[in-house]
Design an enzyme around this catalytic site. Structure first.
Site, mmCIF file in Angstrom:
data_model
loop_
_atom_site.group_PDB
_atom_site.id
_atom_site.type_symbol
_atom_site.label_atom_id
_atom_site.label_comp_id
_atom_site.label_asym_id
_atom_site.label_seq_id
_atom_site.Cartn_x
_atom_site.Cartn_y
_atom_site.Cartn_z
ATOM 1 N N LYS A 193 0.840 -1.183 0.018
ATOM 2 C CA LYS A 193 0.060 -0.010 -0.136
ATOM 3 C C LYS A 193 0.883 1.376 0.067
ATOM 4 O O LYS A 193 2.045 1.224 0.806
ATOM 5 C CB LYS A 193 -0.888 -0.048 1.162
ATOM 6 N N SER A 242 -9.820 -0.742 7.092
ATOM 7 C CA SER A 242 -9.211 -0.550 5.681
ATOM 8 C C SER A 242 -8.430 -1.615 5.294
ATOM 9 O O SER A 242 -7.995 -1.525 4.305
ATOM 10 C CB SER A 242 -8.202 0.683 6.080
ATOM 11 N N SER A 302 -9.739 1.682 2.913
ATOM 12 C CA SER A 302 -8.780 2.333 2.279
ATOM 13 C C SER A 302 -7.774 1.444 1.340
ATOM 14 O O SER A 302 -7.094 1.840 0.518
ATOM 15 C CB SER A 302 -8.016 3.445 2.777
#
Lengths: 95, 486
Positions: free
Chosen positions: B78, B177, B153
């Site tokens: 990420k 997330s 996210s």
């Protein structure tokens, strides 16, 4: 919970944001709705309840006072938008 | 079977048996990215050259017999974990040109284990969002239905693993997330206990809630990645100096003697999709059939979870994001001649709408005269939420719940109604507030064929029990074997 445009403008200044009239209008509505929702917490009885700032509390996270390898000045400055003589440059502060 | 379809476990066996090389595996992944990335948009950057170089190094390591279960395995990260010399944007315009001069501790650990870092994955800007639509770069699409969000996210991480563009990925979880996108994309996601994994080099959103964890194709792979990243780090003063077990050792254990708690309050919540509720009910039966007992538990403060989170997280964020001022790194508005104008124009031009909204909420709640009413009060109710879990875990080992109230929604559907999006986080937020570990494991599909995840919540530092239940469930079902058609 009603939040005024003036309040949004004031808080935006504290947060160093500059909102146009349309954004202030939109945020006032959205943030007002969110704060109205959050306001229901006022009904909860928290008499004598200690606050939690961290779920896993550690105290005194000490380490040995030893010399470690750290970034060289040029590495620290590598991402600077503007730099001069090993320092970060910012617009003039004193007029 | 294509190489890119392998699990980490199977790829490792083939690598060490000499059947394939890491170079072949990495090339297969890069080709897969070329083929499906234009449809999914999961990556912010792909490091083709670096990945092939790392893979060649790994092949030497494997030949020398110096291997770990991750040596030669291509993984994605990420884009909010610092990677030395590799752009790290946080999905934000304000960090668009930021090239970290150091690695996050999790990256150092993955490199030491021999993982091949293939690229950086898309996310909601500063990890604020549940849909990956709030990325300043692009929206990621759900591989199961390209018109839908992948969750967020860590939407890029979940979509990339689901679409076989990397064998595993790291995400971060501040309020769901990792778990929510894992659920929406039918992959396995783990949010470890707060303090289990170092946050050094993770771009901070809400420091008392953020935690890094793995997203993988199956539970075994998740345990393998946890083994690599978990553990104390002197560079993160909130990481906990506690020994790390071998997480794969829990997987061979059965569920006899275990008790699974079902929160009474969750079934009654409004907006729970009947397909989700049926899938979770079915999962409960499977877990019972494997030998676990089920009991009802009560989490009476469930109704306050969303309100507490949406005070605490924006407060911490408004403080953390004060550092983006255009002075030391990132975007600067070069037109401003005055320092105050420079700050304001940099931040207003650099942050997207959702981030600005949360900074304003946080600043408001922390401002003079409001601190006690909002942050102080929310921190006290946070204690009540934590106490609920402590009490529930007196009568059960693991809690079973949905991850998200509905399957993935359509792109654009909730973008202009932030409160509606916040309310959909109801099942995941409490694990972050209480600091407990939580996991999402594929447990079925809706009538429209959209993935549904089962959430498992555990006691502090008991990731092992979550993995054990998840593995037993996975072995009894085949949901994780089903793949999106791309």
């Amino acid at each position: 919970m009603k939040i005024t445009k003036e309040e949004i403008e004031h808080v935006a200044h504290l947060a160093r944001l500059e909102l146009d009239a349309e954004a202030i209008e939109r945020f006032a509505g959205q943030i007002g709705a969110i704060l109205a929702y959050v306001d229901k917490l006022k009904q909860v009885d928290t008499e004598g309840i200690a606050p939690t700032s961290h779920a896993i509390s550690l105290t005194n996270a000490f380490r040995e006072d030893e010399v470690h390898v750290h970034l060289e000045p040029e590495q620290s400055l590598a991402n600077a938008p503007e730099k001069e003589d090993g320092t970060f440059l910012v617009p003039r502060i004193i007029k | 079977m294509h190489l890119f379809e392998l699990t980490i476990q199977d790829a490792h066996a083939k690598l060490t048996a000499g059947e394939i090389s890491s170079l072949e595996l990495t090339r297969a992944m890069l080709e897969r990215i070329q083929a499906v990335e234009p449809k999914v948009d999961a990556f912010i950057s792909v490091d083709e050259e670096g990945a092939l170089k790392q893979a060649a190094e790994c092949d030497k390591r494997i030949a020398a017999g110096d291997t770990t279960p991750l040596t030669g395995i291509p993984v994605g990260i990420k884009d909010l974990m610092c990677t030395s010399g590799m752009r790290t944007t946080c999905g934000s315009r304000i960090l668009d040109n930021f090239v970290p001069p150091y690695d996050a501790t999790v990256i150092t650990r993955l490199r030491a284990a021999g993982a091949v870092i293939i690229g950086k994955l898309n996310m909601d800007e500063f990890a604020m969002g549940s849909s990956t639509e709030h990325s300043s770069i692009k929206a990621t699409r759900n591989p199961w239905d390209l018109d839908r969000i992948p969750g967020g996210s860590s939407g890029g991480s979940a979509a990339a693993v689901s679409a076989d563009m990397c064998m595993g990925a790291l995400g971060s979880d501040t309020g769901g997330s990792i778990r929510q996108p894992a659920s929406h994309c039918s992959v396995v996601g783990m949010k470890p206990t707060y303090g289990r994994v170092s946050r050094f080099g993770l771009v901070a959103f809400a420091s008392s809630l953020d935690q890094i964890g793995p997203l993988t194709k199956c539970v075994f792979d998740n345990a393998v990645m946890m083994n690599a990243i978990a553990g104390y780090d002197p560079a993160d003063s909130t990481s906990v100096p506690k020994p790390v077990p071998d997480y794969t050792s829990y997987l061979s254990q059965g569920l006899e003697g275990m008790t699974v708690g079902i929160p009474e309050e969750y079934a009654a919540l409004e907006g729970l999709d009947p397909d989700v509720s049926a899938a979770v009910e079915n999962a409960k039966k499977v877990i019972q059939d494997r030998g676990a007992a089920c009991v009802d538990v009560s989490l009476p403060n469930t109704e306050h979870v969303v309100a507490v989170y949406y005070v605490i997280a924006p407060c911490e964020a408004s403080s953390n994001l004060a550092r983006y001022d255009g002075v030391r790194y990132g975007f600067r508005d070069a037109e401003s001649a005055d320092l105050m104008d420079m700050y304001k124009h940099t931040r207003t031009g650099g942050f997207g709408a959702e981030v600005q909204r949360r900074i304003i909420i946080g600043t408001y709640c922390l401002s003079a005269g409001y601190y006690d009413a909002y942050y102080g009060k929310a921190s006290q109710v946070r204690t009540l939420i934590r106490n609920d879990f402590e009490r529930a875990f007196e009568t059960c080992d693991v809690i079973l719940a949905p991850v998200a109230p509905t399957p993935a929604f359509k792109i654009g559907e909730n973008k202009e109604d932030p409160l509606k999006m916040y309310l959909s986080d109801i099942f995941t937020l409490s694990a972050n507030l209480a600091g407990i570990p939580g996991m999402s494991v594929p447990c079925g599909f809706s009538k429209k064929g959209l993935p549904i995840g089962l959430q498992l919540l555990g006691k502090h530092f008991d990731e092992g029990s979550l993995l054990k239940v998840a593995y037993n469930f996975e072995q009894a079902t085949d949901f994780y074997k089903q793949k999106p058609k791309l």
